[in-house]
Enzyme design. Structure first.
Site, short mmCIF file in Angstrom:
data_model
loop_
_atom_site.label_atom_id
_atom_site.label_comp_id
_atom_site.label_asym_id
_atom_site.label_seq_id
_atom_site.Cartn_x
_atom_site.Cartn_y
_atom_site.Cartn_z
N SER A 13 0.96 -1.32 0.20
CA SER A 13 0.06 -0.02 -0.10
C SER A 13 0.79 1.36 -0.12
O SER A 13 0.20 2.16 0.04
CB SER A 13 -0.91 -0.08 1.25
OG SER A 13 -0.16 0.18 2.46
N SER A 131 15.30 -6.61 3.02
CA SER A 131 15.71 -6.34 4.45
C SER A 131 16.27 -4.71 4.38
O SER A 131 15.66 -3.84 3.84
CB SER A 131 17.29 -6.97 4.55
OG SER A 131 17.88 -6.64 5.72
N TYR A 145 15.18 -2.03 15.10
CA TYR A 145 15.26 -1.89 13.37
C TYR A 145 16.40 -2.83 12.79
O TYR A 145 16.21 -3.74 12.24
CB TYR A 145 15.08 -0.56 12.72
CG TYR A 145 15.14 -0.85 11.32
CD1 TYR A 145 13.89 -1.12 10.75
CD2 TYR A 145 16.23 -0.32 10.46
CE1 TYR A 145 14.02 -1.20 9.39
CE2 TYR A 145 16.38 -0.61 9.09
CZ TYR A 145 15.27 -0.95 8.43
OH TYR A 145 15.14 -1.01 7.18
N LYS A 149 16.42 -6.82 10.97
CA LYS A 149 16.88 -7.10 9.56
C LYS A 149 18.02 -7.95 9.47
O LYS A 149 18.09 -8.56 8.59
CB LYS A 149 17.23 -5.62 8.89
CG LYS A 149 16.21 -4.68 8.79
CD LYS A 149 15.00 -5.24 7.73
CE LYS A 149 14.11 -4.13 7.37
NZ LYS A 149 12.76 -4.94 6.56
#
Length: 273
Positions: A13, A131, A145, A149
């Site tokens: 989206s 990633s 974060y 990843k």
């Protein structure tokens, strides 16, 4: 058109996922775009917009069941959904940290587990895990974060070894700074994650400028990355890692090969703020 290839794209989206949905559709693929905000997924003859919340196991199962029931095969799964729950490692609440892992890591794992039996049965398939160069480097206020990843990359590499025998590959795309809403969301989360008596306010104000959507390091467009997604999905001989440009690749090489130098550069940037 018969024998059309089918791709699943999560986080379709907004940003790279939204651009990728359009790129694959333009190439004649049947696209299943998943997102919570279904109305923001691109419209098109080849695009199926389906509700998906990657932190809800029932939503993920319903999404996977819909694709398999309607198409009976899946050529490519692109695990793109993700965001930055940035903030001081000391301040960030544990429920926010869990949401970060649920979105950036466990959502990809759960959906992949549901799609892999179909790929094994058909004897082919590719999983493209989105990633970041942040999976190898690190920066202040990005602890969780970066952790998600890094986890995604290690998982992808292990999965690749396990499923290659079935004609399936699992590869990783590592974007660098990209002109999207990712930065503004990360900055908003930084301030949301601060304790009232935080000791990190000066660092926060500095990093908010570094991560802004119009910061100098945000050079790539979402269209650039969408085309990279397509390459990662369709290369006859896929690579383990895909980078948008040489600078992104070099940054990762330096962080992995010269960790002391990389750390000094990070600290030098903070001292020069």
């Amino acid at each position: 058109m018969k024998n059309q290839k089918v791709v699943i794209i999560t986080g379709a989206s907004n940003g790279m996922g939204k651009a990728a949905a359009q790129v694959f559709a333009d190439h004649g693929w049947i696209v299943y775009g998943g997102a919570r905000r279904v109305e923001k997924i691109p419209n098109g003859e080849n695009i199926h917009a389906v509700s998906l919340d990657v932190i809800d196991d029932e939503s993920i199962k319903s999404f996977a069941d819909t694709v398999i029931k309607e198409q009976h095969h899946v050529d490519v799964l692109i695990n793109n959904a993700g965001y930055g729950e940035n903030g001081p490692a000391e301040d960030t609440p544990t429920d926010h940290i869990r949401k970060q892992f649920d979105t950036n890591f466990f959502g990809a794992v759960t959906l992949s587990q549901l799609i892999l039996p179909t790929m094994r049965k058909q004897g082919s398939g590719r999983i493209v895990n989105i990633s970041s160069i942040g999976g190898d480097i690190y920066s202040p206020l990005g602890a969780y974060y970066h952790a998600t990843k890094a986890a995604l990359q290690q998982w992808s590499d292990t999965l690749d070894i396990e499923v290659e025998q079935f004609g399936i590959r699992s590869v990783v795309v590592q974007p660098g700074g990209t002109k999207s809403s990712w930065g503004s969301v990360a900055v908003q989360n930084i301030y949301n994650n601060l304790k009232p008596d935080t000791a990190y306010k000066p660092l926060v104000d500095y990093m908010a400028k570094v991560l802004s959507d119009d910061a100098p390091g945000m050079g790539a467009s979402v269209e650039d990355l969408a085309n990279l997604f397509y390459r990662a999905a369709t290369d006859e001989k896929p690579k383990r890692r895909y980078f948008n440009n040489f600078h992104d690749h070099l940054t990762v090489i330096m962080a992995r090969s010269l960790p002391g130098l990389f750390r000094r550069q990070v600290l030098a940037g903070l001292k020069g703020k």
